[in-house]
Design an enzyme around this catalytic site. Structure first.
Site, PDB file in Angstrom:
ATOM      1  N   ALA A 127      42.012  37.992  43.048  1.00 35.95           N
ATOM      2  CA  ALA A 127      41.410  36.730  43.481  1.00 35.95           C
ATOM      3  C   ALA A 127      40.530  36.036  42.450  1.00 35.95           C
ATOM      4  O   ALA A 127      40.398  34.814  42.465  1.00 35.95           O
ATOM      5  CB  ALA A 127      40.592  36.968  44.754  1.00 35.95           C
ATOM      6  N   PRO A 129      38.960  34.073  39.386  1.00 37.08           N
ATOM      7  CA  PRO A 129      37.587  33.656  39.686  1.00 37.08           C
ATOM      8  C   PRO A 129      37.392  32.952  41.024  1.00 37.08           C
ATOM      9  O   PRO A 129      36.295  32.541  41.346  1.00 37.08           O
ATOM     10  CB  PRO A 129      37.275  32.688  38.542  1.00 37.08           C
ATOM     11  CG  PRO A 129      38.590  32.056  38.226  1.00 37.08           C
ATOM     12  CD  PRO A 129      39.607  33.156  38.396  1.00 37.08           C
ATOM     13  N   GLY A 130      38.469  32.775  41.815  1.00 39.62           N
ATOM     14  CA  GLY A 130      38.279  32.284  43.169  1.00 39.62           C
ATOM     15  C   GLY A 130      38.908  30.951  43.497  1.00 39.62           C
ATOM     16  O   GLY A 130      38.845  30.516  44.650  1.00 39.62           O
ATOM     17  N   GLY A 131      39.527  30.289  42.523  1.00 44.27           N
ATOM     18  CA  GLY A 131      40.105  28.987  42.815  1.00 44.27           C
ATOM     19  C   GLY A 131      41.145  29.037  43.910  1.00 44.27           C
ATOM     20  O   GLY A 131      41.108  28.260  44.872  1.00 44.27           O
ATOM     21  N   ASP A 150      39.761  41.914  43.934  1.00 41.92           N
ATOM     22  CA  ASP A 150      40.031  41.915  42.494  1.00 41.92           C
ATOM     23  C   ASP A 150      39.623  43.280  41.943  1.00 41.92           C
ATOM     24  O   ASP A 150      38.548  43.799  42.281  1.00 41.92           O
ATOM     25  CB  ASP A 150      39.270  40.805  41.773  1.00 41.92           C
ATOM     26  CG  ASP A 150      39.941  40.432  40.455  1.00 41.92           C
ATOM     27  OD1 ASP A 150      40.637  39.405  40.424  1.00 41.92           O
ATOM     28  OD2 ASP A 150      39.780  41.182  39.471  1.00 41.92           O
ATOM     29  N   ASP A 195      48.480  36.324  42.484  1.00 39.06           N
ATOM     30  CA  ASP A 195      48.377  35.559  41.241  1.00 39.06           C
ATOM     31  C   ASP A 195      48.196  36.609  40.146  1.00 39.06           C
ATOM     32  O   ASP A 195      47.085  36.983  39.800  1.00 39.06           O
ATOM     33  CB  ASP A 195      47.185  34.602  41.319  1.00 39.06           C
ATOM     34  CG  ASP A 195      47.063  33.734  40.079  1.00 39.06           C
ATOM     35  OD1 ASP A 195      48.085  33.487  39.421  1.00 39.06           O
ATOM     36  OD2 ASP A 195      45.932  33.315  39.761  1.00 39.06           O
ATOM     37  N   CYS A 248      50.490  32.491  35.335  1.00 37.99           N
ATOM     38  CA  CYS A 248      50.242  31.332  34.475  1.00 37.99           C
ATOM     39  C   CYS A 248      50.882  31.571  33.107  1.00 37.99           C
ATOM     40  O   CYS A 248      50.331  31.184  32.076  1.00 37.99           O
ATOM     41  CB  CYS A 248      48.749  31.047  34.349  1.00 37.99           C
ATOM     42  SG  CYS A 248      47.792  32.411  33.662  1.00 37.99           S
TER      43      CYS A 248
END
Length: 499
Positions: A127, A129-131, A150, A195, A248
């Site tokens: 998770a 940094p939380g975006g 995390d 992610d 990413c």
């Protein structure tokens, strides 16, 4: 990292990544990609619907000289094409009214189907940094439970601060290896987001996602871990539930390759769903790379080359679980100590609610009921905690849980900054409006020599707003001034914001 790798510049890392990716594009698309990379990235924001409404974004645009373009795959997202005031230097950003996020990173959470009015159990496996965690909370309207996990302890503080600013009740933060969840909580979650940790070869170096050199061996180890995390998430998912896998990076080994391996090892247990309806134009994944053809379903994933929608490079896929996976049960971690966590009895909750109603006109009980939360007391602070956590996860150790509601004081329970920032709009009284020439002083953490126009008892904690209706926190009424109770984490530097 060896000395040779450390000495590579960002430009050299980008050049190496492009050389590896060139065989995957047609000559026409290759030139379109190079042209896109010559353009500077456009910053983007995503609205916090817990604190603001879409119309507010256009109001801010007028105040700050922004020119906006909607992000086509995220209804709450906008590119800020021009900005007289940077998006990072507004009061609204500091107070959690919106989140600054690269547009491509808004895609994964938009791929989920969350029926209106549902209260899903959601696992965010990596998770920080939380975006994307805040996006999950927004999509579920803070009515489901988002378990934000995390494995990197160094990154958890940032995650907790982001969630605190967002103002969510139905969230818990944990710090375990993602590989454990499938064995701990098989077929528990309605939705899972992974992610995945990756090589970050997005072709758009950003401060939050810098490109770095990577060897084939490192990439192979990353892919192996991504597969393990993916399978853990699928095991933790209910049959019929949805999982989104995202990275990413544009490296096929970490994208199509990971999905291909899982599909071939577990045929018939899950499928990749088409998500073309979520995008303004097709952005298919690769069907093959030189020398290898992927599983036919892999093409239904999404590969966001930067030139497709003017974003950073990104990859995402929505998976549907069709049948149970073989699961090796693992022993849960040692239960958390419960001595410091005490559920408040109904009579005591009523007392706090009555105090809030009298001082501020806020219906605390209605808020708790709407969010299916109860009150827990811990070390002189009351927290609104999701009942779903206690029901499904019991004594699982957490790093944070719910949202702080009130602090004990000699005058009784007073609301916390984070509670007021989220629910202050429901206060009908107990409010003080600062004149515009006092706002900057207040946001710098200073008291203001200000006597409210309405008579208020000394030592009363009040909600502080400005003339634009923005909630600026809490203040304590003293004889000659309003004492500033703004948390230190929110105090703005003198040159870093615009009122």
């Amino acid at each position: 990292m060896n000395a040779k790798k450390a000495s590579l510049t960002t430009a050299q890392v980008l050049e190496d990544a492009l050389a590896r990716l060139r065989p995957l594009l047609s000559p026409q698309e290759w030139h379109a990609l190079l042209a896109e990379l010559e353009r500077p990235p456009v910053p983007a924001i995503r609205l916090n619907p817990l604190k603001a409404e879409p119309k507010d974004v256009y109001t801010w645009a007028g105040w700050y000289g922004w020119r906006l373009e909607p992000i086509p795959f995220c209804p709450m997202g906008w590119w800020v094409v021009e900005a007289a005031t940077p998006i990072s230097q507004t009061i609204e950003h500091r107070l959690g009214y919106y989140y600054i996020q690269e547009a491509a990173s808004m895609l994964p959470v938009e791929l989920f189907d969350f029926p209106a009015g549902s209260r899903p159990l959601v696992l965010d496996m990596a998770a920080s940094p939380g975006g994307k965690t805040t996006h999950l909370i927004a999509r579920t309207e803070d009515r489901g439970l988002v378990l934000a996990n995390d494995s990197s302890r160094d990154r958890l503080t940032a995650l907790r601060l982001v969630l605190q600013s967002w103002g969510a009740i139905n969230v818990a933060v944990t710090g375990f290896p993602g590989e454990h969840w499938g064995g701990w909580y098989a077929e528990t979650f309605d939705a899972v987001l992974l992610d995945a940790p990756c090589s970050m070869q997005s072709l758009r170096p950003l401060e939050s996602h810098p490109m770095r050199p990577i060897t084939p061996g490192e990439q192979q180890r990353l892919a192996q871990r991504q597969v393990a995390l993916l399978l853990s998430g699928l095991r933790a998912l209910k049959v019929g539930g949805q999982m989104v896998y995202a990275t990413c990076t544009l490296a096929p080994e970490e994208d199509e390759g990971v999905l291909d391996l899982a599909l071939r090892h577990y045929p018939g247990l899950f499928e990749i769903e088409s998500v073309e309806d979520r995008l303004p134009a097709p952005a298919p994944a690769l069907e093959s790379v030189p020398g290898y053809t992927y599983h036919p379903q892999v093409k239904y994933a999404v590969r966001l080359w930067p030139h497709r929608f003017h974003t950073a490079g990104f990859f995402a896929a929505r998976l549907r679980k069709l049948a149970s996976f073989p699961v090796e049960e693992k022993q849960l971690p040692r239960p958390r100590r419960r001595e410091s966590w005490r559920w408040m009895k109904a009579a005591n909750v009523n007392q706090v609610a009555e105090a809030f109603r009298e001082a501020y006109g806020m219906d605390l009980e209605a808020i708790l009921e709407a969010h299916q939360a109860g009150l827990i007391r811990r070390d002189g602070t009351l927290y609104a905690v999701p009942l779903a956590f206690e029901r499904h996860f019991g004594d699982l150790p957490v790093l944070s849980l719910g949202l702080a509601v009130a602090e004990d004081s000699p005058e009784g329970w007073v609301p916390t900054h984070d509670w007021i920032a989220r629910f202050g709009r429901f206060c009908t009284h107990g409010r003080v409006q600062l004149p515009s020439d006092r706002v900057a002083t207040w946001l710098q953490g200073e008291d203001v020599p200000f006597v409210p126009s309405l008579p208020l008892p000394s030592n009363r904690v009040v909600l502080v707003t400005d003339e634009r209706g923005r909630i600026l926190g809490r203040g304590r009424v003293l004889r000659d001034r309003l004492k500033n109770l703004l948390p230190r984490r929110l105090v703005l530097q003198r040159t870093s914001f615009v009122v």
